[in-house]
Design an enzyme around this catalytic site. Structure first.
Site, PDB file in Angstrom:
ATOM      1  N   LYS A 111      19.555  87.051 -63.932  1.00 11.31           N
ATOM      2  CA  LYS A 111      18.160  86.629 -63.802  1.00 11.31           C
ATOM      3  C   LYS A 111      17.200  87.786 -64.048  1.00 11.31           C
ATOM      4  O   LYS A 111      16.100  87.586 -64.558  1.00 11.31           O
ATOM      5  CB  LYS A 111      17.918  86.000 -62.422  1.00 11.31           C
ATOM      6  CG  LYS A 111      18.576  84.641 -62.245  1.00 11.31           C
ATOM      7  CD  LYS A 111      18.149  83.961 -60.958  1.00 11.31           C
ATOM      8  CE  LYS A 111      18.737  82.564 -60.847  1.00 11.31           C
ATOM      9  NZ  LYS A 111      18.268  81.870 -59.624  1.00 11.31           N
ATOM     10  N   LYS A 193      26.951  78.013 -69.218  1.00  6.77           N
ATOM     11  CA  LYS A 193      26.701  76.859 -68.351  1.00  6.77           C
ATOM     12  C   LYS A 193      25.413  76.144 -68.758  1.00  6.77           C
ATOM     13  O   LYS A 193      24.428  76.771 -69.143  1.00  6.77           O
ATOM     14  CB  LYS A 193      26.586  77.338 -66.900  1.00  6.77           C
ATOM     15  CG  LYS A 193      26.342  76.220 -65.884  1.00  6.77           C
ATOM     16  CD  LYS A 193      26.158  76.797 -64.494  1.00  6.77           C
ATOM     17  CE  LYS A 193      25.797  75.720 -63.499  1.00  6.77           C
ATOM     18  NZ  LYS A 193      25.522  76.255 -62.146  1.00  6.77           N
ATOM     19  N   LYS A 196      19.092  73.976 -66.315  1.00  5.41           N
ATOM     20  CA  LYS A 196      17.829  73.240 -66.356  1.00  5.41           C
ATOM     21  C   LYS A 196      16.653  74.135 -66.723  1.00  5.41           C
ATOM     22  O   LYS A 196      15.566  73.648 -66.985  1.00  5.41           O
ATOM     23  CB  LYS A 196      17.572  72.527 -65.031  1.00  5.41           C
ATOM     24  CG  LYS A 196      17.487  73.408 -63.788  1.00  5.41           C
ATOM     25  CD  LYS A 196      17.289  72.542 -62.560  1.00  5.41           C
ATOM     26  CE  LYS A 196      17.134  73.341 -61.281  1.00  5.41           C
ATOM     27  NZ  LYS A 196      18.354  74.024 -60.868  1.00  5.41           N
TER      28      LYS A 196
END
Length: 327
Positions: A111, A193, A196
């Site tokens: 992140k 993966k 969203k």
């Protein structure tokens, strides 16, 4: 009954990865466990959010839980920020968590790379809040995907460390990982993966995507140069599509291979799109109905927060006494 805790961030539109990897499995657990499911909005703000969008997605995430079969009378469904004990326990547990442990968290590294202009302290201490979420309810099991195993291991380490210093206080939780559908991959980069928050909308199928969009995105899904529908090493794209098809139909990989023997990828991609669109249609209808009744959703939030707070306050009071606070 053993207790299960889990939650999803309202940080983007939920996709079939969330649906197949988490919510559907939660639905199967509500008859045999004491289930506590949270909309983890506090976690969501480690990345900058538009406040109005965050509020709307919080409602929508709760609506999705219910639309996917989670019964508010059988499960505790609530919003994380409605129970202040999460933040209070996170501070206490932060004092039992080592800097080096947090530095090794792969999600922080990932992140941080994606949000170089906002590498904040919350992003770094995120796993401590996650540990507080779980330990606050003395959870025995935590349904997680493979990518969250590291956070469960940290939660276990923190619980064991606290217990060793202050006496047996926390149940040390176990990760619960279903055998299939635990990690749905991107349609564009099948080695990653499905997310969203992916900037490429063709990489995922949102739960509220239209039938046409769903079918088109599956037709564009990245596969390999082979043409046979079979599950094998090196076929990440087709393996992912077979996993999705299996989850929506209940068919085994052997049955899928036999059913599409000699038919090629084009037919299979179309078939996957059709079964996913058919499977999501009733969920989409129910979400729409629930989003049209915000008062009902707010009632569920209030009831869930009250139930969660009763459990959380008992745990927090015990912990405060153990560490020496005047309670």
């Amino acid at each position: 009954m053993k207790t299960i805790f889990s939650g999803i961030q309202p940080s983007g539109d939920l996709n079939i990865g969330n649906y197949l990897g988490a919510i559907i499995n939660w639905n199967k657990l509500q008859e045999e466990f004491n289930c506590i499911y949270c909309v983890v909005d506090m976690h969501a703000i480690t990345v900058k959010q538009v406040p109005m969008d965050l509020r709307n997605r919080t409602y929508k995430t709760l609506a999705t839980y219910i639309a996917c079969g989670l019964d508010p009378d059988k499960n505790v469904l609530f919003v994380q920020s409605h129970v202040p004990a999460h933040a209070e326990l996170a501070w206490i547990l932060g004092c039992s968590t080592m800097f080096g442990e947090l530095s090794r968290m792969t999600q922080f590294k990932d992140k941080s790379a994606k949000n170089e202009q906002n590498i904040n302290a919350g992003l770094f201490t995120y796993p401590v809040l996650m540990a507080a979420d779980i330990l606050l309810y003395q959870a025995d099991l935590v349904p997680v995907g493979q990518d969250q195993k590291q956070h469960i291991e940290l939660t276990r380490d923190v619980a064991e460390r606290f217990n060793a210093v202050y006496g047996e206080t926390f149940i040390v939780p176990e990760g619960y990982i279903p055998k299939i559908g635990t990690k749905i991959m991107s349609l564009v980069e099948p080695e990653k993966k499905m997310s969203k928050s992916d900037e490429n909308p063709n990489s995922y199928i949102a739960l509220l995507d239209s039938r046409d969009v769903i079918i088109k995105r599956f037709k564009r899904a990245v596969t390999d140069s082979d043409t046979s529908v079979r599950f094998a090493d090196g076929k990440d794209g087709i393996n992912n599509l077979m996993t999705i098809y299996s989850c929506f139909t209940g068919k085994s990989f052997d049955d899928i291979e036999k059913g599409f023997d000699g038919r090629g990828y084009g037919d299979f991609k179309s078939a996957v799109g059709e079964v996913v669109a058919d499977g999501l249609a009733p969920v989409q209808k129910k979400i729409g109905e629930l989003m049209g009744d915000k008062a009902y959703l707010e009632g569920i939030m209030k009831k869930g927060a009250e139930s969660a707070s009763r459990i959380a306050s008992k745990t927090l009071a015990k912990i405060q006494k153990r560490v020496g606070f005047v309670v």
